[in-house]
Design an enzyme around this catalytic site. Structure first.
Site, mmCIF file in Angstrom:
data_model
loop_
_atom_site.group_PDB
_atom_site.id
_atom_site.type_symbol
_atom_site.label_atom_id
_atom_site.label_comp_id
_atom_site.label_asym_id
_atom_site.label_seq_id
_atom_site.Cartn_x
_atom_site.Cartn_y
_atom_site.Cartn_z
ATOM 1 N N HIS A 92 0.857 -1.192 0.000
ATOM 2 C CA HIS A 92 0.000 0.000 0.000
ATOM 3 C C HIS A 92 0.882 1.228 0.000
ATOM 4 C CE1 HIS A 92 -2.868 2.995 1.682
ATOM 5 N NE2 HIS A 92 -3.772 2.260 1.078
ATOM 6 N N PHE A 93 1.319 1.695 -1.034
ATOM 7 C CA PHE A 93 1.172 1.388 -2.445
ATOM 8 C C PHE A 93 2.553 1.057 -3.001
ATOM 9 C CE2 PHE A 93 -2.164 4.445 -1.430
ATOM 10 C CZ PHE A 93 -3.286 3.824 -1.926
#
Length: 171
Positions: A70-71
């Site tokens: 993420h991410f």
């Protein structure tokens, strides 16, 4: 016998297995979903409303599981994990006070995100003040809270609601 007013990681894991307050008490999540490393303060009569308060911490390091997904190329702690930590702490508070059953998040009145947790941060601090406690057929806690990263407030939440249920089959 007086209740403990702080808890370490081992205690929190024991709570996740039903071994801290009793097998029928609300449990914290375990493993990756346990979003705190320690509770540094808990009491039943402090906080802004005089109904209780909790302060807990999560140590941050770049190897935490969520930074890897993420991410990609832009690692940041998901905001929902910080919010979940606040619900976890309301449920823990109710178990600490002696409630029995399964904890479930019931909602939040307002949430604001004004910052982010990045891999180079050192510590997240959660601060909750209990607004209301209901101990009837429905057991429920309502709290206001903030989340800080390295001393800077980045989340605020009002009216976090957690219920404790003896039967969740119709929930």
């Amino acid at each position: 016998m007086s209740k403990a007013n702080s808890f370490n990681k081992k205690d929190l894991i024991a709570c996740g297995h039903g071994q801290l307050f009793g097998k029928n008490s609300p449990r914290l999540p375990i493993d990756n979903m346990l979003m705190m490393d320690r509770i540094t303060k808990i009491n039943a009569d402090g906080g802004e409303f005089g109904k209780g308060e909790i302060v807990a911490e999560l140590d941050i390091n770049p190897d935490l599981w969520f930074f890897g997904c993420h991410f990609s190329g832009d690692p940041v702690m998901p905001g929902c994990l910080g919010l979940d930590a606040l619900w976890q702490l309301v449920g823990f508070f109710l178990g600490w006070e002696g409630a029995e059953g399964k904890g479930r998040a019931l909602g939040v009145g307002e949430v604001k995100f004004t910052g982010q947790v990045l891999p180079d941060a050192k510590k997240v601090t959660y601060k909750l003040t209990i607004k209301r406690k209901v101990y009837r057929k429905l057991v429920m806690g309502i709290a206001d809270a903030t989340m800080e990263v390295d001393g800077r407030e980045i989340y605020s939440a009002k009216d976090l609601k957690v219920g404790i249920f003896t039967d969740t089959s119709s929930f």
